[in-house]
Design a protein around this motif. Structure first.
Motif, short mmCIF file in Angstrom:
data_model
loop_
_atom_site.label_atom_id
_atom_site.label_comp_id
_atom_site.label_asym_id
_atom_site.label_seq_id
_atom_site.Cartn_x
_atom_site.Cartn_y
_atom_site.Cartn_z
N VAL A 243 27.17 -0.37 -6.03
CA VAL A 243 26.13 -1.33 -5.64
C VAL A 243 26.03 -1.26 -4.12
CG1 VAL A 243 25.41 -3.74 -5.60
CG2 VAL A 243 26.71 -2.86 -7.56
N LEU A 244 24.82 -1.03 -3.64
CA LEU A 244 24.61 -0.89 -2.20
C LEU A 244 23.39 -1.72 -1.80
CD1 LEU A 244 25.54 0.63 0.37
CD2 LEU A 244 24.00 2.47 -0.29
N ASP A 245 23.58 -2.64 -0.85
CA ASP A 245 22.46 -3.42 -0.31
C ASP A 245 21.86 -2.60 0.84
OD1 ASP A 245 20.65 -5.23 0.72
OD2 ASP A 245 22.09 -6.87 0.91
N LEU A 246 20.66 -2.08 0.62
CA LEU A 246 20.01 -1.22 1.61
C LEU A 246 19.21 -1.99 2.65
CD1 LEU A 246 18.67 1.55 -0.81
CD2 LEU A 246 20.62 1.72 0.75
N THR A 247 19.21 -3.30 2.55
CA THR A 247 18.33 -4.13 3.38
C THR A 247 18.47 -3.86 4.87
OG1 THR A 247 18.53 -5.81 1.67
CG2 THR A 247 17.59 -6.51 3.78
N ARG A 248 19.67 -3.75 5.34
CA ARG A 248 19.89 -3.56 6.78
C ARG A 248 20.40 -2.16 7.12
NH1 ARG A 248 21.16 -8.98 6.03
NH2 ARG A 248 19.87 -10.37 7.28
N LEU A 249 20.38 -1.28 6.14
CA LEU A 249 20.83 0.10 6.37
C LEU A 249 19.61 1.00 6.60
CD1 LEU A 249 23.50 0.44 3.53
CD2 LEU A 249 23.90 0.01 5.96
N PRO A 250 19.79 2.07 7.37
CA PRO A 250 18.69 3.04 7.48
C PRO A 250 18.41 3.62 6.08
CG PRO A 250 20.41 3.48 9.10
CD PRO A 250 20.94 2.44 8.17
N ALA A 251 17.18 3.47 5.62
CA ALA A 251 16.84 3.90 4.27
C ALA A 251 15.42 4.45 4.22
CB ALA A 251 16.98 2.74 3.29
N VAL A 252 15.19 5.30 3.23
CA VAL A 252 13.85 5.79 2.93
C VAL A 252 13.38 4.99 1.73
CG1 VAL A 252 12.49 7.78 2.18
CG2 VAL A 252 14.43 8.11 3.72
N GLU A 253 12.21 4.35 1.85
CA GLU A 253 11.67 3.53 0.78
C GLU A 253 10.26 4.01 0.44
OE1 GLU A 253 13.82 -0.68 2.00
OE2 GLU A 253 11.70 -0.40 2.46
N ARG A 254 9.99 4.15 -0.84
CA ARG A 254 8.67 4.59 -1.28
C ARG A 254 8.25 3.82 -2.53
NH1 ARG A 254 8.90 6.25 3.06
NH2 ARG A 254 8.56 8.37 3.82
N GLU A 255 6.95 3.77 -2.71
CA GLU A 255 6.36 3.16 -3.88
C GLU A 255 5.10 3.94 -4.22
OE1 GLU A 255 4.89 -1.31 -5.19
OE2 GLU A 255 6.27 -1.09 -3.51
N LEU A 256 4.72 3.95 -5.47
CA LEU A 256 3.51 4.62 -5.93
C LEU A 256 2.52 3.57 -6.41
CD1 LEU A 256 1.83 7.10 -7.08
CD2 LEU A 256 3.15 6.76 -9.17
N MET A 257 1.24 3.75 -6.05
CA MET A 257 0.20 2.86 -6.53
C MET A 257 -0.97 3.70 -7.03
SD MET A 257 -1.90 -0.24 -4.59
CE MET A 257 -2.51 0.76 -3.24
N LEU A 258 -1.45 3.36 -8.22
CA LEU A 258 -2.72 3.88 -8.72
C LEU A 258 -3.71 2.76 -8.56
CD1 LEU A 258 -1.57 5.67 -12.00
CD2 LEU A 258 -2.13 6.73 -9.80
N LEU A 259 -4.87 3.06 -8.02
CA LEU A 259 -5.86 2.03 -7.71
C LEU A 259 -7.24 2.53 -8.12
CD1 LEU A 259 -5.84 -0.09 -4.59
CD2 LEU A 259 -7.93 1.12 -5.11
N LYS A 260 -7.91 1.77 -8.97
CA LYS A 260 -9.27 2.12 -9.38
C LYS A 260 -10.21 1.21 -8.60
CE LYS A 260 -9.90 2.85 -13.71
NZ LYS A 260 -10.08 2.57 -15.16
N VAL A 261 -11.11 1.83 -7.84
CA VAL A 261 -12.02 1.08 -6.98
C VAL A 261 -13.46 1.41 -7.35
CG1 VAL A 261 -11.96 2.81 -5.13
CG2 VAL A 261 -12.53 0.46 -4.57
N SER A 262 -14.30 0.40 -7.29
CA SER A 262 -15.72 0.60 -7.52
C SER A 262 -16.26 1.46 -6.38
CB SER A 262 -16.43 -0.76 -7.54
OG SER A 262 -17.80 -0.59 -7.73
N ALA A 263 -17.02 2.51 -6.74
CA ALA A 263 -17.50 3.44 -5.71
C ALA A 263 -18.87 3.96 -6.10
CB ALA A 263 -16.51 4.59 -5.54
N SER A 264 -19.87 3.22 -5.69
CA SER A 264 -21.22 3.69 -5.94
C SER A 264 -21.49 4.90 -5.06
CB SER A 264 -22.23 2.58 -5.64
OG SER A 264 -22.21 2.27 -4.26
#
Length: 176
Positions: free
Chosen positions: A73-94
């Protein structure tokens, strides 16, 4: 304060349920949860984002360590870390808005993964702040759907804390 925990567990039926149950029994909400295979066969890594003060999180970390099948168990909050997230987003585009939206997509290094007559589906990967910024800019065009993964994170092997680097002025010196 939000904390990012990295938990390595043995792959075993019910492990995730026991971890989630531990947090639920103590009234903690898990804001984000991502689970996948770790670097060693038979192990998984959970990346969790939870909110709480330092003392409470320290207690929760000790409780996690006591669970069977928890390897680290490692709390990365105050450690140097690489953080990523993925988002798919559908947007109206005329057709009249499409070029403006495509210009924004380039700035955020997002990819267009589906095109329809009146909509674009985008894929964007980055730190959570980047995703929020793109979502905010696209909101006026009409966001039709959003799907986001949980945050994944690893401690930086280099030990370089990029949050500190962001405070360095353009000439490489720390601000006065």
């Amino acid at each position: 304060m939000k904390h990012t925990l990295s938990v390595v567990v043995e792959d075993e039926s019910g492990a995730l349920s026991r971890i989630a149950g531990l947090f639920a029994r103590r009234g903690f909400n898990i804001d984000s949860l991502a689970v996948g295979p770790a670097e060693t066969q038979g192990q998984s890594r959970l990346t969790m984002v939870v909110e709480g003060d330092d003392q409470t999180l320290q207690q929760m970390t000790k409780q996690l360590d006591k669970l069977v099948n928890i390897l680290q168990v490692l709390d990365l909050t105050r450690l140097p870390a690489v953080e990523r997230e993925l988002m798919l987003l559908k947007v109206s585009a005329s057709s009249t808005q499409r070029s403006v939206i495509l210009d924004l997509v380039q700035v955020f290094r997002a990819k267009v993964v589906d095109v329809a007559d009146e909509a674009l589906t985008l894929e964007v990967v980055g730190d959570p702040g980047k995703l929020v910024a793109l979502e905010k800019l696209l909101k006026p065009y009409g966001i039709l759907e959003i799907a986001r993964t949980g945050k994944v994170a690893l401690e930086r092997a280099s030990g370089v804390n990029t949050e500190i680097l962001k405070t360095i002025s353009g000439d490489g010196r720390f601000p006065a």
